[in-house]
Design a protein around this motif. Structure first.
Motif, PDB file in Angstrom:
ATOM      1  N   MET A  28       1.753  19.950   4.254  1.00 61.67           N
ATOM      2  CA  MET A  28       2.288  19.548   2.986  1.00 61.67           C
ATOM      3  C   MET A  28       2.916  18.155   2.999  1.00 61.67           C
ATOM      4  O   MET A  28       3.997  17.850   3.818  1.00 61.67           O
ATOM      5  N   GLY A  29       2.651  17.318   1.933  1.00 59.20           N
ATOM      6  CA  GLY A  29       3.419  16.100   1.753  1.00 59.20           C
ATOM      7  C   GLY A  29       3.184  15.092   3.021  1.00 59.20           C
ATOM      8  O   GLY A  29       3.941  14.165   3.041  1.00 59.20           O
ATOM      9  N   THR A  30       2.026  14.996   3.732  1.00 58.78           N
ATOM     10  CA  THR A  30       1.904  14.017   4.922  1.00 58.78           C
ATOM     11  C   THR A  30       0.717  13.179   4.355  1.00 58.78           C
ATOM     12  O   THR A  30       0.595  12.155   5.167  1.00 58.78           O
ATOM     13  N   LEU A  31       0.346  13.037   3.325  1.00 60.79           N
ATOM     14  CA  LEU A  31      -1.016  12.203   2.686  1.00 60.79           C
ATOM     15  C   LEU A  31      -0.213  10.868   2.319  1.00 60.79           C
ATOM     16  O   LEU A  31       0.594  11.066   1.343  1.00 60.79           O
ATOM     17  N   THR A  32      -0.713   9.829   2.619  1.00 63.06           N
ATOM     18  CA  THR A  32      -0.272   8.470   2.037  1.00 63.06           C
ATOM     19  C   THR A  32      -1.735   7.766   1.385  1.00 63.06           C
ATOM     20  O   THR A  32      -2.651   7.398   2.016  1.00 63.06           O
ATOM     21  N   LEU A  33      -1.557   7.372   0.185  1.00 57.93           N
ATOM     22  CA  LEU A  33      -2.652   6.710  -0.523  1.00 57.93           C
ATOM     23  C   LEU A  33      -2.480   5.417  -0.276  1.00 57.93           C
ATOM     24  O   LEU A  33      -1.474   4.671  -0.391  1.00 57.93           O
ATOM     25  N   THR A  34      -3.535   4.600   0.084  1.00 57.92           N
ATOM     26  CA  THR A  34      -3.690   3.249   0.287  1.00 57.92           C
ATOM     27  C   THR A  34      -4.674   2.481  -0.556  1.00 57.92           C
ATOM     28  O   THR A  34      -5.781   2.939  -0.404  1.00 57.92           O
ATOM     29  N   GLN A  35      -4.408   1.683  -1.566  1.00 61.07           N
ATOM     30  CA  GLN A  35      -5.207   0.845  -2.405  1.00 61.07           C
ATOM     31  C   GLN A  35      -5.243  -0.317  -2.185  1.00 61.07           C
ATOM     32  O   GLN A  35      -4.076  -1.200  -2.215  1.00 61.07           O
ATOM     33  N   THR A  36      -6.566  -1.022  -1.937  1.00 61.39           N
ATOM     34  CA  THR A  36      -6.566  -2.602  -1.698  1.00 61.39           C
ATOM     35  C   THR A  36      -7.730  -2.889  -2.455  1.00 61.39           C
ATOM     36  O   THR A  36      -8.583  -2.353  -2.846  1.00 61.39           O
ATOM     37  N   THR A  37      -7.473  -4.262  -2.956  1.00 58.60           N
ATOM     38  CA  THR A  37      -8.518  -5.227  -3.685  1.00 58.60           C
ATOM     39  C   THR A  37      -8.987  -6.397  -3.093  1.00 58.60           C
ATOM     40  O   THR A  37      -8.030  -7.039  -2.262  1.00 58.60           O
ATOM     41  N   ASN A  38     -10.351  -6.858  -3.504  1.00 59.62           N
ATOM     42  CA  ASN A  38     -10.585  -7.932  -2.877  1.00 59.62           C
ATOM     43  C   ASN A  38     -10.664  -9.000  -4.124  1.00 59.62           C
ATOM     44  O   ASN A  38     -11.320  -8.492  -5.177  1.00 59.62           O
ATOM     45  N   TRP A  39     -10.378 -10.293  -4.024  1.00 57.77           N
ATOM     46  CA  TRP A  39     -10.399 -11.058  -5.255  1.00 57.77           C
ATOM     47  C   TRP A  39     -11.222 -12.504  -4.825  1.00 57.77           C
ATOM     48  O   TRP A  39     -11.366 -12.830  -3.707  1.00 57.77           O
ATOM     49  N   PHE A  40     -11.948 -12.835  -5.984  1.00 50.72           N
ATOM     50  CA  PHE A  40     -12.710 -14.293  -5.933  1.00 50.72           C
ATOM     51  C   PHE A  40     -11.679 -15.244  -6.002  1.00 50.72           C
ATOM     52  O   PHE A  40     -11.011 -15.091  -7.191  1.00 50.72           O
ATOM     53  N   HIS A  41     -11.700 -16.445  -5.491  1.00 47.75           N
ATOM     54  CA  HIS A  41     -10.567 -17.484  -5.721  1.00 47.75           C
ATOM     55  C   HIS A  41     -11.450 -18.696  -5.679  1.00 47.75           C
ATOM     56  O   HIS A  41     -12.527 -18.907  -4.742  1.00 47.75           O
ATOM     57  N   PHE A  42     -10.998 -19.732  -6.255  1.00 50.90           N
ATOM     58  CA  PHE A  42     -11.604 -20.886  -6.469  1.00 50.90           C
ATOM     59  C   PHE A  42     -10.283 -22.258  -6.550  1.00 50.90           C
ATOM     60  O   PHE A  42      -9.610 -21.993  -7.399  1.00 50.90           O
ATOM     61  N   PHE A  43     -10.159 -22.900  -5.417  1.00 50.24           N
ATOM     62  CA  PHE A  43      -9.245 -23.640  -5.128  1.00 50.24           C
ATOM     63  C   PHE A  43      -7.731 -22.986  -5.237  1.00 50.24           C
ATOM     64  O   PHE A  43      -6.968 -23.261  -5.862  1.00 50.24           O
ATOM     65  N   TRP A  44      -7.875 -21.703  -4.429  1.00 49.07           N
ATOM     66  CA  TRP A  44      -6.626 -21.101  -4.320  1.00 49.07           C
ATOM     67  C   TRP A  44      -6.174 -20.301  -5.556  1.00 49.07           C
ATOM     68  O   TRP A  44      -5.058 -20.027  -5.811  1.00 49.07           O
TER      69      TRP A  44
END
Length: 81
Positions: A28-44
């Motif tokens: 119980m209570g050992t799960l960690t949620l990880t959320q990542t996203t990828n973004w498009f960039h133009f000239f940073w």
């Protein structure tokens, strides 16, 4: 003329899933949620999100669950965040 464009990972967010059991080791209570996203960039300059992924990892047995493998209790814990 040189154009700088591409993809870049966004900030990774970590959140514990409290009150949810790991389906494999039953801890119980050992799960960690990880959320990542990828973004498009133009000239940073970040323009729009192109993808995201959500996984849960158990800190006891080190098993990783992808969003498609979430149990109903894990989905309910995800909705509470």
């Amino acid at each position: 003329m040189i154009l700088f464009f591409g993809t870049r990972p966004g900030k990774t967010q970590y959140s514990p899933l409290l009150g949810v059991k790991c389906p494999y080791c039953e801890q119980m209570g050992t799960l960690t949620l990880t959320q990542t996203t990828n973004w498009f960039h133009f000239f940073w300059i970040t323009l729009f999100k192109i993808s995201s992924s959500t996984v849960a990892e158990c800190s006891h047995c080190k098993r990783v669950y992808y969003k498609e493998e979430f149990t109903p209790s894990m989905k309910a814990g995800l909705d509470d965040l």
